[in-house]
Motif scaffolding. Structure first.
Motif, PDB file in Angstrom:
ATOM      1  N   MET A  68      15.734  21.518  37.449  1.00 29.83           N
ATOM      2  CA  MET A  68      17.116  21.850  37.803  1.00 29.83           C
ATOM      3  C   MET A  68      17.629  23.025  36.968  1.00 29.83           C
ATOM      4  O   MET A  68      18.372  23.872  37.465  1.00 29.83           O
ATOM      5  N   ILE A  69      17.226  23.094  35.708  1.00 26.90           N
ATOM      6  CA  ILE A  69      17.635  24.213  34.855  1.00 26.90           C
ATOM      7  C   ILE A  69      17.039  25.518  35.377  1.00 26.90           C
ATOM      8  O   ILE A  69      17.719  26.541  35.460  1.00 26.90           O
ATOM      9  N   VAL A  70      15.760  25.497  35.760  1.00 27.65           N
ATOM     10  CA  VAL A  70      15.114  26.694  36.293  1.00 27.65           C
ATOM     11  C   VAL A  70      15.787  27.139  37.591  1.00 27.65           C
ATOM     12  O   VAL A  70      16.068  28.324  37.790  1.00 27.65           O
ATOM     13  N   VAL A  71      16.087  26.211  38.490  1.00 26.78           N
ATOM     14  CA  VAL A  71      16.762  26.545  39.744  1.00 26.78           C
ATOM     15  C   VAL A  71      18.150  27.121  39.465  1.00 26.78           C
ATOM     16  O   VAL A  71      18.585  28.078  40.104  1.00 26.78           O
ATOM     17  N   GLY A  72      18.860  26.578  38.478  1.00 26.35           N
ATOM     18  CA  GLY A  72      20.178  27.104  38.105  1.00 26.35           C
ATOM     19  C   GLY A  72      20.101  28.524  37.582  1.00 26.35           C
ATOM     20  O   GLY A  72      20.930  29.379  37.922  1.00 26.35           O
ATOM     21  N   ILE A  73      19.105  28.820  36.774  1.00 22.08           N
ATOM     22  CA  ILE A  73      18.929  30.172  36.236  1.00 22.08           C
ATOM     23  C   ILE A  73      18.614  31.150  37.362  1.00 22.08           C
ATOM     24  O   ILE A  73      19.167  32.256  37.412  1.00 22.08           O
ATOM     25  N   ILE A  74      17.752  30.765  38.285  1.00 17.39           N
ATOM     26  CA  ILE A  74      17.434  31.622  39.427  1.00 17.39           C
ATOM     27  C   ILE A  74      18.687  31.871  40.262  1.00 17.39           C
ATOM     28  O   ILE A  74      18.934  32.992  40.713  1.00 17.39           O
ATOM     29  N   GLY A  75      19.504  30.851  40.466  1.00 18.18           N
ATOM     30  CA  GLY A  75      20.753  31.011  41.221  1.00 18.18           C
ATOM     31  C   GLY A  75      21.701  32.001  40.561  1.00 18.18           C
ATOM     32  O   GLY A  75      22.343  32.820  41.233  1.00 18.18           O
ATOM     33  N   ILE A  76      21.805  31.945  39.244  1.00 19.53           N
ATOM     34  CA  ILE A  76      22.673  32.877  38.521  1.00 19.53           C
ATOM     35  C   ILE A  76      22.155  34.306  38.669  1.00 19.53           C
ATOM     36  O   ILE A  76      22.929  35.241  38.905  1.00 19.53           O
ATOM     37  N   LEU A  77      20.846  34.504  38.555  1.00 19.77           N
ATOM     38  CA  LEU A  77      20.267  35.840  38.710  1.00 19.77           C
ATOM     39  C   LEU A  77      20.496  36.399  40.108  1.00 19.77           C
ATOM     40  O   LEU A  77      20.805  37.578  40.273  1.00 19.77           O
ATOM     41  N   VAL A  78      20.375  35.571  41.139  1.00 17.40           N
ATOM     42  CA  VAL A  78      20.616  36.015  42.518  1.00 17.40           C
ATOM     43  C   VAL A  78      22.086  36.381  42.705  1.00 17.40           C
ATOM     44  O   VAL A  78      22.411  37.380  43.351  1.00 17.40           O
ATOM     45  N   ALA A  79      22.986  35.589  42.133  1.00 24.40           N
ATOM     46  CA  ALA A  79      24.421  35.880  42.261  1.00 24.40           C
ATOM     47  C   ALA A  79      24.780  37.209  41.601  1.00 24.40           C
ATOM     48  O   ALA A  79      25.675  37.921  42.058  1.00 24.40           O
ATOM     49  N   ILE A  80      24.088  37.565  40.548  1.00 25.18           N
ATOM     50  CA  ILE A  80      24.344  38.844  39.878  1.00 25.18           C
ATOM     51  C   ILE A  80      23.744  39.997  40.675  1.00 25.18           C
ATOM     52  O   ILE A  80      24.341  41.065  40.804  1.00 25.18           O
ATOM     53  N   ALA A  81      22.553  39.808  41.248  1.00 22.09           N
ATOM     54  CA  ALA A  81      21.834  40.897  41.912  1.00 22.09           C
ATOM     55  C   ALA A  81      22.325  41.194  43.329  1.00 22.09           C
ATOM     56  O   ALA A  81      22.222  42.327  43.789  1.00 22.09           O
ATOM     57  N   ALA A  82      22.856  40.214  44.040  1.00 26.35           N
ATOM     58  CA  ALA A  82      23.216  40.397  45.453  1.00 26.35           C
ATOM     59  C   ALA A  82      24.241  41.508  45.687  1.00 26.35           C
ATOM     60  O   ALA A  82      24.041  42.338  46.572  1.00 26.35           O
ATOM     61  N   PRO A  83      25.345  41.601  44.947  1.00 26.69           N
ATOM     62  CA  PRO A  83      26.295  42.704  45.198  1.00 26.69           C
ATOM     63  C   PRO A  83      25.685  44.079  44.943  1.00 26.69           C
ATOM     64  O   PRO A  83      25.990  45.038  45.643  1.00 26.69           O
ATOM     65  N   ASN A  84      24.844  44.188  43.931  1.00 29.56           N
ATOM     66  CA  ASN A  84      24.201  45.468  43.647  1.00 29.56           C
ATOM     67  C   ASN A  84      23.232  45.854  44.750  1.00 29.56           C
ATOM     68  O   ASN A  84      23.082  47.041  45.053  1.00 29.56           O
TER      69      ASN A  84
END
Length: 170
Positions: free
Chosen positions: A18-34
């Motif tokens: 769950m921690i790994v999935v949460g970290i991946i979710g945060i990275l996607v949320a940062i990268a998507a607008p860019n």
């Protein structure tokens, strides 16, 4: 039958996953607008390349007839590809006649093709910004490069090879 002691189990716990999935979710949320902005900048290269080709065609035409013309067919320009985000050209009223030229001059512009996006003012901007006479020209590329943009992105190139981004819609 082989028994495994509690301290020797191999694998990940549910908490670790769950921690790994949460970290991946945060990275996607940062990268998507860019990603959207980079995609729009890449689509702008279509307008730059098309206007550079129009410039080259106009200069070749001028070297032969000592006059510019507001016709895509006359300068030998035809866009390629199944999807085009930009309309390129001049307004129909701007196509001038050139002494000595007997070819077709009936195509003043090419519209977008299979562009999934719509912005306000795409067609109106193309007609409003165009100008050509026999000794100068301004070719324009106008298009919508992303969903949700309020304005069309607009580029132009002049007979002195000045490339300008009039309306930036990223």
């Amino acid at each position: 039958m082989k028994f495994i002691k509690l301290g020797q189990q191999k694998g990940f716990t549910l908490i670790e996953l769950m921690i790994v999935v949460g970290i991946i979710g945060i990275l996607v949320a940062i990268a998507a607008p860019n990603f959207s902005r980079y995609q729009s900048k890449a689509r702008q290269s279509e307008a730059k390349i098309a206007l550079a080709a129009v410039y080259g065609g106009e200069k070749s035409f001028y070297s032969e007839y000592a006059s510019y013309i507001g016709s895509m067919e006359a300068i030998g320009y035809a866009p390629e590809g199944q999807r085009r985000f930009y309309a390129i050209g001049w307004s129909g009223a701007q196509a001038n006649t050139v002494t000595g030229f007997s070819g077709n001059s009936s195509t003043p512009s090419y519209a977008t093709n299979n562009n999934p996006y719509t912005c306000s003012g795409t067609a109106a901007t193309l007609g409003a910004l165009l100008a050509t006479d026999s000794q100068s020209f301004i070719a324009v590329g106008v298009g919508c490069v992303r969903e949700g943009a309020t304005n069309s992105d607009s580029w132009n190139i002049t007979d002195t090879k000045i490339l300008t981004n009039n309306v930036i819609a990223l």
